[in-house]
Design a protein around this motif. Structure first.
Motif, PDB file in Angstrom:
ATOM      1  N   TRP A 152      11.468   3.442  11.709  1.00 21.89           N
ATOM      2  CA  TRP A 152      10.319   2.606  11.333  1.00 21.89           C
ATOM      3  C   TRP A 152       9.023   3.414  11.397  1.00 21.89           C
ATOM      4  CZ3 TRP A 152      10.386  -1.399   8.508  1.00 21.89           C
ATOM      5  CH2 TRP A 152      11.390  -2.362   8.584  1.00 21.89           C
ATOM      6  N   ALA A 153       8.914   4.275  12.401  1.00 18.08           N
ATOM      7  CA  ALA A 153       7.727   5.127  12.509  1.00 18.08           C
ATOM      8  C   ALA A 153       7.636   6.084  11.332  1.00 18.08           C
ATOM      9  CB  ALA A 153       7.751   5.907  13.829  1.00 18.08           C
ATOM     10  N   ALA A 154       8.800   6.632  10.924  1.00 21.46           N
ATOM     11  CA  ALA A 154       8.816   7.535   9.772  1.00 21.46           C
ATOM     12  C   ALA A 154       8.424   6.798   8.492  1.00 21.46           C
ATOM     13  CB  ALA A 154      10.200   8.163   9.618  1.00 21.46           C
ATOM     14  N   ILE A 155       8.897   5.561   8.352  1.00 19.56           N
ATOM     15  CA  ILE A 155       8.521   4.768   7.177  1.00 19.56           C
ATOM     16  C   ILE A 155       7.012   4.567   7.137  1.00 19.56           C
ATOM     17  CG2 ILE A 155       8.653   2.449   6.159  1.00 19.56           C
ATOM     18  CD1 ILE A 155      11.567   2.350   7.186  1.00 19.56           C
ATOM     19  N   LEU A 156       6.413   4.232   8.284  1.00 23.16           N
ATOM     20  CA  LEU A 156       4.964   4.018   8.336  1.00 23.16           C
ATOM     21  C   LEU A 156       4.203   5.301   8.011  1.00 23.16           C
ATOM     22  CD1 LEU A 156       4.660   1.716  11.489  1.00 23.16           C
ATOM     23  CD2 LEU A 156       4.406   1.084   9.087  1.00 23.16           C
ATOM     24  N   ILE A 157       4.710   6.435   8.509  1.00 23.39           N
ATOM     25  CA  ILE A 157       4.056   7.712   8.219  1.00 23.39           C
ATOM     26  C   ILE A 157       4.125   8.024   6.723  1.00 23.39           C
ATOM     27  CG2 ILE A 157       4.207  10.214   8.552  1.00 23.39           C
ATOM     28  CD1 ILE A 157       5.104   9.616  11.435  1.00 23.39           C
ATOM     29  N   GLY A 158       5.286   7.754   6.118  1.00 23.24           N
ATOM     30  CA  GLY A 158       5.418   7.968   4.681  1.00 23.24           C
ATOM     31  C   GLY A 158       4.480   7.084   3.882  1.00 23.24           C
ATOM     32  N   LEU A 159       4.337   5.828   4.293  1.00 26.19           N
ATOM     33  CA  LEU A 159       3.423   4.925   3.597  1.00 26.19           C
ATOM     34  C   LEU A 159       1.973   5.352   3.808  1.00 26.19           C
ATOM     35  CD1 LEU A 159       5.132   1.480   4.269  1.00 26.19           C
ATOM     36  CD2 LEU A 159       5.284   2.939   2.244  1.00 26.19           C
ATOM     37  N   VAL A 160       1.684   5.934   4.965  1.00 24.69           N
ATOM     38  CA  VAL A 160       0.345   6.518   5.171  1.00 24.69           C
ATOM     39  C   VAL A 160       0.117   7.627   4.149  1.00 24.69           C
ATOM     40  CG1 VAL A 160      -1.057   7.925   6.735  1.00 24.69           C
ATOM     41  CG2 VAL A 160       0.108   5.898   7.600  1.00 24.69           C
ATOM     42  N   GLY A 161       1.173   8.394   3.845  1.00 26.38           N
ATOM     43  CA  GLY A 161       1.063   9.433   2.827  1.00 26.38           C
ATOM     44  C   GLY A 161       0.671   8.859   1.480  1.00 26.38           C
ATOM     45  N   VAL A 162       1.234   7.687   1.131  1.00 27.26           N
ATOM     46  CA  VAL A 162       0.850   7.023  -0.120  1.00 27.26           C
ATOM     47  C   VAL A 162      -0.620   6.645  -0.091  1.00 27.26           C
ATOM     48  CG1 VAL A 162       1.240   4.999  -1.584  1.00 27.26           C
ATOM     49  CG2 VAL A 162       3.189   6.157  -0.524  1.00 27.26           C
ATOM     50  N   VAL A 163      -1.079   6.125   1.054  1.00 29.12           N
ATOM     51  CA  VAL A 163      -2.490   5.741   1.191  1.00 29.12           C
ATOM     52  C   VAL A 163      -3.395   6.958   1.042  1.00 29.12           C
ATOM     53  CG1 VAL A 163      -4.221   4.788   2.771  1.00 29.12           C
ATOM     54  CG2 VAL A 163      -1.956   3.735   2.620  1.00 29.12           C
ATOM     55  N   VAL A 164      -2.969   8.077   1.615  1.00 22.55           N
ATOM     56  CA  VAL A 164      -3.752   9.308   1.498  1.00 22.55           C
ATOM     57  C   VAL A 164      -3.903   9.719   0.039  1.00 22.55           C
ATOM     58  CG1 VAL A 164      -3.770  11.789   2.007  1.00 22.55           C
ATOM     59  CG2 VAL A 164      -3.182  10.146   3.801  1.00 22.55           C
TER      60      VAL A 164
END
Length: 298
Positions: A132-144
């Protein structure tokens, strides 16, 4: 069913090469669609592209002695799959037509993250806090990459995000689709959904269709052939070697998409795009690795 699939190092190598070929073909398909969109309405592109792919997969199915219609194609998972396919195809084609190809390609790489999250929420698959943490980090990448709230933000970038969500939903629905439906039939109805997407967008936009120019017609034909070839290579890859060894090479599509965007369309690789890409890829690879560890521990 998988007992006859070789999983040694040689098979893993060939499976990886098939996956790389599939991702290269998908990137070429995107580039050719973007080129055709310079002179043709998106709705017309979707209809012609979907028609070309549907004809090819229908021919493959018939050559294999398969009926083009079985009652299972009307099942609830297939109806849901078609809806997500329409959403994914329409908005992703709009994204690559109206935004940089490289940016749309990078955002698309977040699809596996959404699929894992969806599998946990829809199918009840166990996903630990690390994934779940990795998913959130990946979605942060989309936001970036999208850069909301900054001067670099464009509402058009939302198109790629909606397309990515559509493809993730399609993949989840494919998993729930009846086993009797073959790959060729899935491909056929997937491309028929593209035709529907084009027809709906044509009705909404009120676009006037045109006679394709020579270059646009060649680009569309090439896109359809590249799409079918990519799909075939992808299926071959998933049937050669270990899935855990082959699947990470999906991310090579990012490299091909960025390269084509820079070389053909003169796009630039920005710092936010680079940082976001790294976050998405690292998150995706970690999720694959962690999934394999969890499975081995059971």
């Amino acid at each position: 069913m998988t007992s006859s699939i070789a999983t040694d190092s040689r098979a893993n190598l060939f499976g990886s090469l098939w996956m790389i070929a599939a991702m290269a073909a998908f990137a070429v398909e995107d580039a050719l669609i973007k080129a055709a969109a310079d002179t043709m309405p998106v709705a017309q592109i979707l209809i012609l592209f979907g028609l070309g792919g549907a004809v090819v997969f229908a021919a493959i199915a018939r050559l294999g002695g398969q009926p083009l219609f079985v009652p299972e194609v009307l099942s609830r998972p297939m109806r849901i799959r078609v809806l997500f396919e329409i959403c994914g195809r329409l908005f992703y084609v709009l994204a690559i037509s109206l935004t940089p190809l490289s940016a749309a390609t990078v955002i698309l790489q977040a699809t596996p993250l959404v699929v894992v999250a969806g599998a946990a929420l829809v199918f009840g698959e166990k996903v630990g806090w690390r994934r779940w943490a990795a998913i959130l980090i990946g979605l942060v990448g989309v936001v970036v990459i999208v850069q909301p709230g900054t001067d670099g933000f464009s509402m058009l970038s939302i198109l790629a995000i909606i397309g990515m969500i559509g493809f993730a939903g399609r993949d989840l629905a494919s998993r729930a689709a009846p086993a009797r439906i073959s790959t060729a039939i899935l491909g056929l109805y997937g491309f028929l959904a593209v035709i529907v997407a084009g027809a709906l967008f044509a009705f909404w936009e009120g676009a006037t269709f045109i006679r394709p120019s020579g270059p646009a017609a060649v680009a569309l034909l090439g896109a359809a052939l590249a799409g079918v070839g990519a799909y075939a290579c992808l299926m071959k890859a998933m049937r050669t070697g270990q899935v855990s060894a082959v699947t990470p090479f999906r991310y090579t599509r990012l490299l091909f998409g960025i390269a084509l965007g820079i070389v053909i369309f003169g796009e630039e690789l920005t710092a936010p795009m680079l940082v976001g890409s790294v976050l998405i890829v690292i998150s995706g690879l970690f999720i694959m690795w962690r999934g394999k560890q969890v499975s081995a521990a059971r």
